[in-house]
Write an enzyme that holds these catalytic residues in place. Structure first.
Site, mmCIF file in Angstrom:
data_model
loop_
_atom_site.group_PDB
_atom_site.id
_atom_site.type_symbol
_atom_site.label_atom_id
_atom_site.label_comp_id
_atom_site.label_asym_id
_atom_site.label_seq_id
_atom_site.Cartn_x
_atom_site.Cartn_y
_atom_site.Cartn_z
ATOM 1 N N GLY A 96 -32.344 19.270 126.102
ATOM 2 C CA GLY A 96 -31.873 17.984 126.612
ATOM 3 C C GLY A 96 -31.041 18.183 127.871
ATOM 4 O O GLY A 96 -30.815 19.325 128.301
ATOM 5 N N HIS A 137 -42.380 28.131 124.893
ATOM 6 C CA HIS A 137 -41.434 27.097 125.346
ATOM 7 C C HIS A 137 -42.243 25.908 125.889
ATOM 8 O O HIS A 137 -42.549 25.831 127.074
ATOM 9 C CB HIS A 137 -40.513 27.666 126.431
ATOM 10 C CG HIS A 137 -39.395 26.742 126.838
ATOM 11 N ND1 HIS A 137 -38.074 27.131 126.898
ATOM 12 C CD2 HIS A 137 -39.396 25.435 127.209
ATOM 13 C CE1 HIS A 137 -37.323 26.116 127.298
ATOM 14 N NE2 HIS A 137 -38.112 25.061 127.506
ATOM 15 N N GLU A 192 -29.344 26.232 132.883
ATOM 16 C CA GLU A 192 -30.088 25.289 133.730
ATOM 17 C C GLU A 192 -29.160 24.674 134.773
ATOM 18 O O GLU A 192 -29.608 24.107 135.754
ATOM 19 C CB GLU A 192 -30.706 24.174 132.883
ATOM 20 C CG GLU A 192 -32.078 24.500 132.345
ATOM 21 C CD GLU A 192 -32.742 23.286 131.716
ATOM 22 O OE1 GLU A 192 -33.697 22.768 132.291
ATOM 23 O OE2 GLU A 192 -32.284 22.851 130.641
HETATM 24 C C1 6MZ Z 1 -33.879 20.562 128.847
HETATM 25 C C2 6MZ Z 1 -35.814 19.479 128.217
HETATM 26 C C3 6MZ Z 1 -36.465 19.918 129.394
HETATM 27 O O1 6MZ Z 1 -38.573 16.736 122.304
HETATM 28 O O2 6MZ Z 1 -39.343 14.446 122.838
HETATM 29 N N1 6MZ Z 1 -36.687 18.731 127.527
HETATM 30 N N2 6MZ Z 1 -34.538 19.805 127.959
HETATM 31 N N3 6MZ Z 1 -34.424 21.006 129.998
HETATM 32 C C4 6MZ Z 1 -35.714 20.698 130.321
HETATM 33 N N4 6MZ Z 1 -36.188 21.128 131.523
HETATM 34 C C5 6MZ Z 1 -36.987 20.388 132.408
HETATM 35 N N5 6MZ Z 1 -37.727 19.463 129.366
HETATM 36 C C6 6MZ Z 1 -37.854 18.744 128.208
HETATM 37 O O3 6MZ Z 1 -39.871 16.345 124.386
HETATM 38 C C7 6MZ Z 1 -39.098 15.833 125.449
HETATM 39 C C8 6MZ Z 1 -37.668 16.304 125.357
HETATM 40 O O4 6MZ Z 1 -37.579 17.713 125.593
HETATM 41 C C9 6MZ Z 1 -36.374 18.054 126.242
HETATM 42 C C10 6MZ Z 1 -35.629 16.737 126.503
HETATM 43 O O5 6MZ Z 1 -34.686 16.528 125.480
HETATM 44 C C11 6MZ Z 1 -36.749 15.720 126.434
HETATM 45 O O6 6MZ Z 1 -36.305 14.421 126.085
HETATM 46 P P1 6MZ Z 1 -39.672 15.910 122.866
HETATM 47 O O7 6MZ Z 1 -41.008 16.210 122.238
#
Ligand code: 6MZ
Length: 354
Positions: free
Chosen positions: A183, A23, A213
């Protein structure tokens, strides 16, 4: 041995242990050094990266006043630094190398395809896929890709991402292994993404869902009943942390593996401190857990640090820590790599006589 030597010992043990990362969002995994290299690439190309943000702004530490919802704004910093294909490819390869240097032997990196002024969604996926394929020549870490669907996106955009995900899964089954929903958890509804996710599943892709979450028992129950291959976080499922008896019983009965992200959950204040995490309850209920980083750049952590925190918080000895890595390897999405990775960890356990 002094306490300090003991701590040192655990640090190097966690670093040396062959680990699997299941993850990790690319955008949130960028380190300070990677961001600096990306900024240089933009400067050299004469293209402004549209961010003067300092790394301090990107990182969310334990005492930070920002919470989970604020956290979604920091990803725009990473997005601005990965809008060009060359930058996205560099971000991918540097991030994979960092995971390898941290003792990670297998990773399923995830990322959300987006259209930018310099590439289409399809080019976005292709850039990461080709960067992963090239990395397999110079790196020993086995790297795979999970394609993310953002909860903020429309059903139409989710369908489009799914079409591309299936296409790349069929063309590059050695790289693309799954699809996931992530997201801002306050945006969108799981049920709107079910048709797209079902199509991906029917095409043979593995599925993981961000689940729990926020406090939303109805959606958690829908997600668990849909039986994804894994879930991410699973924080607000136990009644002690905002879940209900029903959500917890569903998880205990279905035993869906949970990708747990300790520091991410503490720093975004989903839980008060490490001790409050549901790790122990999951282990007692024999719900599989997988230690993960989530966003190692944003939360200033590493996979070995997460293993160490877990060991220190829950009083695990080295043999138990090694078995966490071994158990995690059972839940990787790539069938061919699973045995290879498991054997590597078993070999480590045997060599260390654990
Ligand atoms: C939900 C998360 C996240 O996809 O642009 N992302 N979604 N919960 C979390 N917990 C903290 N952390 C990251 O990487 C960034 C994207 O990953 C998701 C969000 O959509 C974020 O914009 P990528 O490579």
């Amino acid at each position: 041995m002094t306490q300090n030597e003991l701590v040192m010992d655990l640090t190097s043990f966690c670093r040396e242990l062959p680990k699997v990362e299941l993850h990790a969002h690319l955008g949130g995994s960028l380190s300070q050094s990677t961001m600096l290299q990306l900024k240089r690439l933009y400067a050299d190309s004469g293209i402004p990266d549209k961010t003067n943000a300092f790394f301090d702004e990107f990182q969310i530490a334990a005492g930070d006043t920002r919470s989970l919802s604020d956290c979604f704004q920091v990803f725009s910093i990473a997005h601005s630094l990965t809008s060009m294909p060359q930058a996205l490819a560099l971000a991918t390869s540097l991030t994979l190398e960092e995971f390898q240097n941290d003792g990670c032997v297998y990773i399923e990196l995830r990322s959300t395809p987006r259209e930018t002024p310099y590439m289409s969604k399809k080019e976005y996926i292709d850039t990461i896929v080709q960067a992963i394929r090239r990395s397999s020549i110079n790196l020993t870490i086995i790297s795979k890709l999970i394609i993310s669907i953002d909860r903020r996106s429309t059903s139409q955009s989710a369908e489009e991402t799914t079409d591309l995900a299936i296409e790349f899964y069929q063309n590059y089954p050695e790289v693309v292994v799954g699809i996931e929903l992530s997201g801002d958890p306050t945006a969108g509804q799981f049920k709107d993404f079910v048709p797209a996710l079902t199509r991906a599943r029917e095409a043979g892709m593995k599925i993981t869902l961000h689940c729990g979450e926020i406090c939303n028992p109805a959606e958690i129950l829908e997600m668990l009943a849909w039986k994804p291959d894994r879930i991410g976080h699973g924080t607000m499922i136990h009644p002690r942390l905002g879940g209900t008896t029903e959500t917890w019983e569903a998880l205990c009965q279905l035993k869906i593996p949970v990708e747990i992200c300790l520091t991410s959950n503490v720093n975004t204040k989903l839980i008060a401190n490490y001790e409050a995490h549901q790790f122990k309850e999951c282990c007692e209920a024999m719900v599989p857990v997988i230690i993960c980083t989530d966003d190692k750049g944003v939360f200033a952590t590493s996979l070995s640090q997460e293993y160490q925190i877990c060991a220190e918080t829950f009083g695990l000895d080295q043999s138990q820590v090694a078995r966490l890595a071994l158990d995690a390897s059972q839940h990787i999405f790539d069938d061919d790599a699973r045995k290879l990775v498991t054997d590597k960890i078993l070999n480590f356990i045997e060599c260390k006589e654990l």
